[in-house]
Motif scaffolding. Structure first.
Motif, PDB file in Angstrom:
ATOM      1  N   ARG A   1       0.845  -1.196   0.000  1.00  0.00           N
ATOM      2  CA  ARG A   1       0.000   0.000   0.000  1.00  0.00           C
ATOM      3  C   ARG A   1       0.881   1.247   0.000  1.00  0.00           C
ATOM      4  NH1 ARG A   1      -3.022  -3.741   2.819  1.00  0.00           N
ATOM      5  NH2 ARG A   1      -5.282  -3.657   2.522  1.00  0.00           N
ATOM      6  N   HIS A   2       0.965   1.910  -1.135  1.00  0.00           N
ATOM      7  CA  HIS A   2       1.733   3.158  -1.190  1.00  0.00           C
ATOM      8  C   HIS A   2       0.835   4.329  -0.815  1.00  0.00           C
ATOM      9  CE1 HIS A   2       3.439   6.820  -2.976  1.00  0.00           C
ATOM     10  NE2 HIS A   2       4.542   6.304  -2.454  1.00  0.00           N
ATOM     11  N   ASP A   3       1.415   5.272  -0.078  1.00  0.00           N
ATOM     12  CA  ASP A   3       0.713   6.474   0.345  1.00  0.00           C
ATOM     13  C   ASP A   3       1.327   7.671  -0.377  1.00  0.00           C
ATOM     14  OD1 ASP A   3      -0.533   8.580   1.609  1.00  0.00           O
ATOM     15  OD2 ASP A   3       0.383   8.202   3.581  1.00  0.00           O
ATOM     16  N   LEU A   4       0.544   8.295  -1.246  1.00  0.00           N
ATOM     17  CA  LEU A   4       1.011   9.450  -2.003  1.00  0.00           C
ATOM     18  C   LEU A   4       1.417  10.606  -1.090  1.00  0.00           C
ATOM     19  CD1 LEU A   4       1.444  10.609  -4.853  1.00  0.00           C
ATOM     20  CD2 LEU A   4      -0.897  11.456  -4.761  1.00  0.00           C
ATOM     21  N   SER A   5       0.872  10.661   0.113  1.00  0.00           N
ATOM     22  CA  SER A   5       1.222  11.728   1.057  1.00  0.00           C
ATOM     23  C   SER A   5       2.574  11.508   1.722  1.00  0.00           C
ATOM     24  CB  SER A   5       0.138  11.869   2.138  1.00  0.00           C
ATOM     25  OG  SER A   5      -1.040  12.403   1.589  1.00  0.00           O
ATOM     26  N   SER A   6       3.164  10.343   1.536  1.00  0.00           N
ATOM     27  CA  SER A   6       4.470  10.065   2.140  1.00  0.00           C
ATOM     28  C   SER A   6       5.586  10.635   1.262  1.00  0.00           C
ATOM     29  CB  SER A   6       4.666   8.559   2.326  1.00  0.00           C
ATOM     30  OG  SER A   6       4.946   7.944   1.079  1.00  0.00           O
ATOM     31  N   ASP A   7       6.792  10.637   1.795  1.00  0.00           N
ATOM     32  CA  ASP A   7       7.958  11.101   1.038  1.00  0.00           C
ATOM     33  C   ASP A   7       8.561   9.986   0.188  1.00  0.00           C
ATOM     34  OD1 ASP A   7       7.766  13.652   2.117  1.00  0.00           O
ATOM     35  OD2 ASP A   7       9.095  13.190   3.801  1.00  0.00           O
ATOM     36  N   ILE A   8       8.031   8.786   0.316  1.00  0.00           N
ATOM     37  CA  ILE A   8       8.564   7.633  -0.414  1.00  0.00           C
ATOM     38  C   ILE A   8       7.986   7.603  -1.819  1.00  0.00           C
ATOM     39  CG2 ILE A   8       8.763   5.122  -0.440  1.00  0.00           C
ATOM     40  CD1 ILE A   8       8.238   5.259   2.638  1.00  0.00           C
ATOM     41  N   LYS A   9       8.855   7.486  -2.796  1.00  0.00           N
ATOM     42  CA  LYS A   9       8.390   7.402  -4.180  1.00  0.00           C
ATOM     43  C   LYS A   9       7.693   6.067  -4.392  1.00  0.00           C
ATOM     44  CE  LYS A   9      11.723  10.501  -6.139  1.00  0.00           C
ATOM     45  NZ  LYS A   9      12.464  10.866  -7.308  1.00  0.00           N
ATOM     46  N   PRO A  10       6.601   6.048  -5.159  1.00  0.00           N
ATOM     47  CA  PRO A  10       5.877   4.787  -5.352  1.00  0.00           C
ATOM     48  C   PRO A  10       6.736   3.705  -5.997  1.00  0.00           C
ATOM     49  CG  PRO A  10       4.921   6.554  -6.699  1.00  0.00           C
ATOM     50  CD  PRO A  10       5.947   7.178  -5.821  1.00  0.00           C
ATOM     51  N   THR A  11       7.609   4.082  -6.933  1.00  0.00           N
ATOM     52  CA  THR A  11       8.446   3.069  -7.580  1.00  0.00           C
ATOM     53  C   THR A  11       9.455   2.476  -6.600  1.00  0.00           C
ATOM     54  OG1 THR A  11       9.855   4.856  -8.421  1.00  0.00           O
ATOM     55  CG2 THR A  11       8.193   3.956  -9.933  1.00  0.00           C
ATOM     56  N   ALA A  12       9.987   3.296  -5.708  1.00  0.00           N
ATOM     57  CA  ALA A  12      10.946   2.791  -4.715  1.00  0.00           C
ATOM     58  C   ALA A  12      10.263   1.819  -3.763  1.00  0.00           C
ATOM     59  CB  ALA A  12      11.569   3.948  -3.948  1.00  0.00           C
ATOM     60  N   GLN A  13       9.078   2.171  -3.294  1.00  0.00           N
ATOM     61  CA  GLN A  13       8.359   1.268  -2.394  1.00  0.00           C
ATOM     62  C   GLN A  13       7.972  -0.017  -3.120  1.00  0.00           C
ATOM     63  OE1 GLN A  13       5.149   2.982  -0.120  1.00  0.00           O
ATOM     64  NE2 GLN A  13       4.411   0.987   0.535  1.00  0.00           N
ATOM     65  N   ALA A  14       7.574   0.107  -4.374  1.00  0.00           N
ATOM     66  CA  ALA A  14       7.185  -1.071  -5.158  1.00  0.00           C
ATOM     67  C   ALA A  14       8.369  -2.010  -5.378  1.00  0.00           C
ATOM     68  CB  ALA A  14       6.593  -0.640  -6.497  1.00  0.00           C
ATOM     69  N   GLU A  15       9.536  -1.449  -5.603  1.00  0.00           N
ATOM     70  CA  GLU A  15      10.730  -2.279  -5.791  1.00  0.00           C
ATOM     71  C   GLU A  15      11.039  -3.073  -4.529  1.00  0.00           C
ATOM     72  OE1 GLU A  15      13.504   0.718  -6.977  1.00  0.00           O
ATOM     73  OE2 GLU A  15      12.910   0.593  -9.098  1.00  0.00           O
ATOM     74  N   GLU A  16      10.951  -2.411  -3.381  1.00  0.00           N
ATOM     75  CA  GLU A  16      11.201  -3.095  -2.101  1.00  0.00           C
ATOM     76  C   GLU A  16      10.149  -4.183  -1.880  1.00  0.00           C
ATOM     77  OE1 GLU A  16      11.091  -1.999   2.605  1.00  0.00           O
ATOM     78  OE2 GLU A  16      11.951  -0.512   1.253  1.00  0.00           O
ATOM     79  N   TRP A  17       8.888  -3.857  -2.159  1.00  0.00           N
ATOM     80  CA  TRP A  17       7.788  -4.823  -2.014  1.00  0.00           C
ATOM     81  C   TRP A  17       8.020  -6.030  -2.921  1.00  0.00           C
ATOM     82  CZ3 TRP A  17       4.212  -6.393  -5.711  1.00  0.00           C
ATOM     83  CH2 TRP A  17       3.111  -7.129  -5.225  1.00  0.00           C
ATOM     84  N   ALA A  18       8.440  -5.780  -4.153  1.00  0.00           N
ATOM     85  CA  ALA A  18       8.665  -6.863  -5.120  1.00  0.00           C
ATOM     86  C   ALA A  18       9.760  -7.812  -4.651  1.00  0.00           C
ATOM     87  CB  ALA A  18       9.005  -6.280  -6.487  1.00  0.00           C
ATOM     88  N   GLN A  19      10.762  -7.299  -3.968  1.00  0.00           N
ATOM     89  CA  GLN A  19      11.823  -8.165  -3.444  1.00  0.00           C
ATOM     90  C   GLN A  19      11.258  -9.143  -2.412  1.00  0.00           C
ATOM     91  OE1 GLN A  19      14.809  -5.401  -2.093  1.00  0.00           O
ATOM     92  NE2 GLN A  19      15.406  -4.878  -4.186  1.00  0.00           N
ATOM     93  N   GLY A  20      10.235  -8.713  -1.667  1.00  0.00           N
ATOM     94  CA  GLY A  20       9.592  -9.603  -0.704  1.00  0.00           C
ATOM     95  C   GLY A  20       8.653 -10.603  -1.355  1.00  0.00           C
ATOM     96  N   ILE A  21       8.082 -10.226  -2.481  1.00  0.00           N
ATOM     97  CA  ILE A  21       7.150 -11.109  -3.193  1.00  0.00           C
ATOM     98  C   ILE A  21       7.892 -12.150  -4.033  1.00  0.00           C
ATOM     99  CG2 ILE A  21       5.463 -11.122  -5.115  1.00  0.00           C
ATOM    100  CD1 ILE A  21       4.277 -10.287  -2.393  1.00  0.00           C
ATOM    101  N   ALA A  22       9.044 -11.794  -4.548  1.00  0.00           N
ATOM    102  CA  ALA A  22       9.792 -12.668  -5.458  1.00  0.00           C
ATOM    103  C   ALA A  22       9.937 -14.116  -4.968  1.00  0.00           C
ATOM    104  CB  ALA A  22      11.154 -12.066  -5.775  1.00  0.00           C
ATOM    105  N   PRO A  23      10.327 -14.344  -3.700  1.00  0.00           N
ATOM    106  CA  PRO A  23      10.479 -15.730  -3.256  1.00  0.00           C
ATOM    107  C   PRO A  23       9.142 -16.499  -3.167  1.00  0.00           C
ATOM    108  CG  PRO A  23      11.425 -14.204  -1.628  1.00  0.00           C
ATOM    109  CD  PRO A  23      10.760 -13.393  -2.686  1.00  0.00           C
ATOM    110  N   LEU A  24       8.027 -15.782  -3.133  1.00  0.00           N
ATOM    111  CA  LEU A  24       6.719 -16.430  -3.010  1.00  0.00           C
ATOM    112  C   LEU A  24       6.151 -16.875  -4.354  1.00  0.00           C
ATOM    113  CD1 LEU A  24       5.100 -13.920  -0.478  1.00  0.00           C
ATOM    114  CD2 LEU A  24       6.310 -16.057   0.016  1.00  0.00           C
ATOM    115  N   ILE A  25       6.707 -16.364  -5.432  1.00  0.00           N
ATOM    116  CA  ILE A  25       6.144 -16.637  -6.755  1.00  0.00           C
ATOM    117  C   ILE A  25       6.156 -18.134  -7.068  1.00  0.00           C
ATOM    118  CG2 ILE A  25       6.498 -16.288  -9.236  1.00  0.00           C
ATOM    119  CD1 ILE A  25       7.236 -13.374  -8.551  1.00  0.00           C
ATOM    120  N   ASN A  26       7.254 -18.792  -6.821  1.00  0.00           N
ATOM    121  CA  ASN A  26       7.339 -20.226  -7.140  1.00  0.00           C
ATOM    122  C   ASN A  26       7.088 -21.121  -5.939  1.00  0.00           C
ATOM    123  OD1 ASN A  26       7.943 -19.795  -9.872  1.00  0.00           O
ATOM    124  ND2 ASN A  26      10.099 -19.483  -9.394  1.00  0.00           N
ATOM    125  N   ALA A  27       6.743 -20.514  -4.798  1.00  0.00           N
ATOM    126  CA  ALA A  27       6.533 -21.300  -3.577  1.00  0.00           C
ATOM    127  C   ALA A  27       5.279 -22.156  -3.660  1.00  0.00           C
ATOM    128  CB  ALA A  27       6.445 -20.377  -2.375  1.00  0.00           C
TER     129      ALA A  27
END
Length: 149
Positions: A123-149
């Motif tokens: 869940r990205h929050d546009l009101s935060s200082d975090i860029k959506p692409t940066a948060q998405a990249e970090e999130w994707a690193q957590g999802i990656a191991p679950l793809i083939n699980a």
């Protein structure tokens, strides 16, 4: 197993986020990125892992880019048993009650049709200082191991 990234967007941020997620997953998962307006429900395949990137529009509604796909899901009501998916939503906490509702709507639609959501619902929050692409990249690193699980 293929990784399919579907995005629904109003302003284009969902597409940028989808591309950022695809870049993280490209090494091991060879993802394909599609605008939900260009993806048919009958193309959903339980052997694929689906990532949904969805913004929130108006008063907690789906963005225009997600509506055709959502309407098709609602009309066809396919059996999505066996389909595994993850969601990364875009929203703004300024809209307290409807924050990130677009991603939640898509997750509810898919699970109601038998699909299984895995991993953390991003869940990205546009009101935060975090860029959506940066948060998405970090999130994707957590999802990656679950793809083939």
């Amino acid at each position: 197993m293929s990784t399919v990234i579907l995005y629904g967007t109003e302003t284009g941020t969902g597409e940028l986020v989808s591309d950022a997620i695809a870049d993280v997953l490209a090494g091991e998962h060879d993802p394909s990125v599609y605008d939900m307006t260009d993806y048919a429900v009958e193309d959903l395949d339980p052997s694929d892992f689906v990532i949904v990137v969805c913004s929130t529009y108006g008063e907690g509604e789906l963005p225009t880019g997600a509506l055709p796909f959502a309407d098709e899901l609602d009309a066809q009501k396919p059996d999505l048993s066996g389909l595994r998916f993850a969601v990364f939503g875009l929203g703004d906490t300024v809209y307290d009650d409807t924050f990130n509702r677009g991603g939640e709507i898509m997750a509810e639609m898919l699970t109601n049709l038998g699909a299984t959501q895995v991993g953390e619902h991003g869940r990205h929050d546009l009101s935060s200082d975090i860029k959506p692409t940066a948060q998405a990249e970090e999130w994707a690193q957590g999802i990656a191991p679950l793809i083939n699980a």
